[in-house]
Design a protein around this motif. Structure first.
Motif, PDB file in Angstrom:
ATOM      1  N   LYS A   1     105.346 -18.107 -10.450  1.00 13.79           N
ATOM      2  CA  LYS A   1     104.616 -18.084 -11.708  1.00 13.79           C
ATOM      3  C   LYS A   1     105.591 -18.024 -12.874  1.00 13.79           C
ATOM      4  CE  LYS A   1     100.426 -18.079 -10.241  1.00 13.79           C
ATOM      5  NZ  LYS A   1      99.501 -19.130 -10.547  1.00 13.79           N
ATOM      6  N   LYS A   2     105.088 -18.352 -14.035  1.00 14.09           N
ATOM      7  CA  LYS A   2     105.868 -18.329 -15.257  1.00 14.09           C
ATOM      8  C   LYS A   2     105.971 -16.878 -15.755  1.00 14.09           C
ATOM      9  CE  LYS A   2     105.843 -20.774 -19.632  1.00 14.09           C
ATOM     10  NZ  LYS A   2     105.053 -21.692 -20.459  1.00 14.09           N
ATOM     11  N   HIS A   3     107.183 -16.438 -16.066  1.00 11.34           N
ATOM     12  CA  HIS A   3     107.434 -15.087 -16.556  1.00 11.34           C
ATOM     13  C   HIS A   3     108.088 -15.162 -17.934  1.00 11.34           C
ATOM     14  CE1 HIS A   3     106.776 -14.134 -12.349  1.00 11.34           C
ATOM     15  NE2 HIS A   3     106.806 -12.838 -12.632  1.00 11.34           N
ATOM     16  N   LYS A   4     107.725 -14.223 -18.796  1.00 10.03           N
ATOM     17  CA  LYS A   4     108.276 -14.152 -20.141  1.00 10.03           C
ATOM     18  C   LYS A   4     109.295 -13.018 -20.190  1.00 10.03           C
ATOM     19  CE  LYS A   4     105.667 -12.410 -23.316  1.00 10.03           C
ATOM     20  NZ  LYS A   4     104.637 -12.174 -24.346  1.00 10.03           N
ATOM     21  N   GLU A   5     110.444 -13.265 -20.810  1.00 13.28           N
ATOM     22  CA  GLU A   5     111.482 -12.242 -20.919  1.00 13.28           C
ATOM     23  C   GLU A   5     111.117 -11.288 -22.050  1.00 13.28           C
ATOM     24  OE1 GLU A   5     116.296 -11.938 -20.814  1.00 13.28           O
ATOM     25  OE2 GLU A   5     115.413 -13.612 -21.900  1.00 13.28           O
ATOM     26  N   ILE A   6     110.981  -9.999 -21.722  1.00 11.94           N
ATOM     27  CA  ILE A   6     110.644  -8.987 -22.715  1.00 11.94           C
ATOM     28  C   ILE A   6     111.916  -8.396 -23.298  1.00 11.94           C
ATOM     29  CG2 ILE A   6     109.501  -6.780 -23.073  1.00 11.94           C
ATOM     30  CD1 ILE A   6     107.669  -7.549 -20.739  1.00 11.94           C
TER      31      ILE A   6
ATOM     32  N   ASN B   1     116.929  -9.321 -19.064  1.00 11.59           N
ATOM     33  CA  ASN B   1     116.695  -9.236 -17.623  1.00 11.59           C
ATOM     34  C   ASN B   1     115.480  -8.391 -17.241  1.00 11.59           C
ATOM     35  OD1 ASN B   1     118.790 -10.937 -16.909  1.00 11.59           O
ATOM     36  ND2 ASN B   1     120.274  -9.279 -16.912  1.00 11.59           N
ATOM     37  N   LEU B   2     114.492  -8.275 -18.133  1.00 10.01           N
ATOM     38  CA  LEU B   2     113.211  -7.638 -17.829  1.00 10.01           C
ATOM     39  C   LEU B   2     112.134  -8.671 -18.146  1.00 10.01           C
ATOM     40  CD1 LEU B   2     111.565  -5.137 -17.005  1.00 10.01           C
ATOM     41  CD2 LEU B   2     111.514  -4.504 -19.410  1.00 10.01           C
ATOM     42  N   TYR B   3     111.382  -9.080 -17.124  1.00 12.16           N
ATOM     43  CA  TYR B   3     110.419 -10.164 -17.257  1.00 12.16           C
ATOM     44  C   TYR B   3     109.011  -9.655 -16.987  1.00 12.16           C
ATOM     45  CZ  TYR B   3     114.608 -13.019 -16.988  1.00 12.16           C
ATOM     46  OH  TYR B   3     115.835 -13.565 -17.222  1.00 12.16           O
ATOM     47  N   GLN B   4     108.027 -10.361 -17.570  1.00 15.05           N
ATOM     48  CA  GLN B   4     106.623 -10.025 -17.376  1.00 15.05           C
ATOM     49  C   GLN B   4     105.872 -11.289 -16.972  1.00 15.05           C
ATOM     50  OE1 GLN B   4     104.510  -8.884 -20.905  1.00 15.05           O
ATOM     51  NE2 GLN B   4     103.019  -7.695 -19.758  1.00 15.05           N
ATOM     52  N   CYS B   5     105.075 -11.185 -15.903  1.00 16.43           N
ATOM     53  CA  CYS B   5     104.284 -12.318 -15.426  1.00 16.43           C
ATOM     54  C   CYS B   5     103.238 -12.661 -16.480  1.00 16.43           C
ATOM     55  CB  CYS B   5     103.607 -11.972 -14.105  1.00 16.43           C
ATOM     56  SG  CYS B   5     102.581 -13.305 -13.439  1.00 16.43           S
ATOM     57  N   CYS B   6     103.124 -13.937 -16.809  1.00 21.35           N
ATOM     58  CA  CYS B   6     102.159 -14.373 -17.828  1.00 21.35           C
ATOM     59  C   CYS B   6     100.724 -14.278 -17.324  1.00 21.35           C
ATOM     60  CB  CYS B   6     102.465 -15.796 -18.266  1.00 21.35           C
ATOM     61  SG  CYS B   6     104.009 -15.945 -19.175  1.00 21.35           S
ATOM     62  N   LYS B   7     100.518 -14.253 -16.012  1.00 20.13           N
ATOM     63  CA  LYS B   7      99.161 -14.216 -15.471  1.00 20.13           C
ATOM     64  C   LYS B   7      98.673 -12.783 -15.240  1.00 20.13           C
ATOM     65  CE  LYS B   7      96.206 -15.934 -11.837  1.00 20.13           C
ATOM     66  NZ  LYS B   7      96.124 -16.644 -10.575  1.00 20.13           N
ATOM     67  N   CYS B   8      99.439 -11.980 -14.483  1.00 24.14           N
ATOM     68  CA  CYS B   8      98.954 -10.643 -14.108  1.00 24.14           C
ATOM     69  C   CYS B   8      99.639  -9.519 -14.878  1.00 24.14           C
ATOM     70  CB  CYS B   8      99.130 -10.426 -12.608  1.00 24.14           C
ATOM     71  SG  CYS B   8     100.861 -10.317 -12.083  1.00 24.14           S
ATOM     72  N   LYS B   9     100.626  -9.830 -15.713  1.00 25.31           N
ATOM     73  CA  LYS B   9     101.336  -8.880 -16.566  1.00 25.31           C
ATOM     74  C   LYS B   9     102.197  -7.883 -15.799  1.00 25.31           C
ATOM     75  CE  LYS B   9      99.224 -10.696 -20.066  1.00 25.31           C
ATOM     76  NZ  LYS B   9      99.756 -11.920 -20.557  1.00 25.31           N
ATOM     77  N   ARG B  10     102.564  -8.179 -14.549  1.00 29.11           N
ATOM     78  CA  ARG B  10     103.436  -7.302 -13.766  1.00 29.11           C
ATOM     79  C   ARG B  10     104.874  -7.487 -14.233  1.00 29.11           C
ATOM     80  NH1 ARG B  10     103.344  -5.379  -8.010  1.00 29.11           N
ATOM     81  NH2 ARG B  10     105.491  -4.801  -7.580  1.00 29.11           N
ATOM     82  N   HIS B  11     105.624  -6.389 -14.323  1.00 26.79           N
ATOM     83  CA  HIS B  11     107.003  -6.431 -14.770  1.00 26.79           C
ATOM     84  C   HIS B  11     107.946  -6.662 -13.579  1.00 26.79           C
ATOM     85  CE1 HIS B  11     106.429  -5.048 -18.951  1.00 26.79           C
ATOM     86  NE2 HIS B  11     105.306  -4.556 -18.437  1.00 26.79           N
ATOM     87  N   VAL B  12     108.948  -7.472 -13.806  1.00 22.89           N
ATOM     88  CA  VAL B  12     110.011  -7.730 -12.830  1.00 22.89           C
ATOM     89  C   VAL B  12     111.314  -7.308 -13.474  1.00 22.89           C
ATOM     90  CG1 VAL B  12     111.189  -9.461 -11.445  1.00 22.89           C
ATOM     91  CG2 VAL B  12     108.734  -9.644 -11.828  1.00 22.89           C
ATOM     92  N   ASP B  13     111.953  -6.306 -12.914  1.00 27.49           N
ATOM     93  CA  ASP B  13     113.165  -5.750 -13.492  1.00 27.49           C
ATOM     94  C   ASP B  13     114.368  -6.265 -12.711  1.00 27.49           C
ATOM     95  OD1 ASP B  13     114.969  -4.283 -14.926  1.00 27.49           O
ATOM     96  OD2 ASP B  13     114.312  -2.332 -14.201  1.00 27.49           O
TER      97      ASP B  13
END
Length: 83
Positions: free
Chosen positions: A59-64, A67-79
């Protein structure tokens, strides 16, 4: 008996063609949607494609932050920051 075998083979080939051609069109549509999305009022940041653990898909993730990203669909953070 030969016509039954020929008809069965023809139907199996048609179903296989429909199955595989349909999945390629869906993948192309997903790629077009990802490329055409524009965030007008959002915070500036880069978008990357990562594997989301909640969605279980790429899925597409936005960089907050860096190196900290947030899923555009479910808003889960990926660190991906070093701990």
């Amino acid at each position: 008996m030969e016509w039954i075998s020929f008809g069965t083979g023809l139907m199996a080939a048609a179903m296989a063609f429909a199955l595989f051609s349909n999945s390629q069109e869906e993948d192309e549509l997903d790629e077009e949607i990802v490329e055409d999305d524009l965030v007008i009022n959002g915070a500036p940041g880069r978008h990357v494609t990562l594997s989301c653990q909640t969605c279980r898909k790429l899925k597409k993730h936005k960089e907050i932050k860096s190196n900290l990203y947030q899923c555009c669909k479910c808003k889960r953070h990926v660190d991906l920051r070093a701990s």
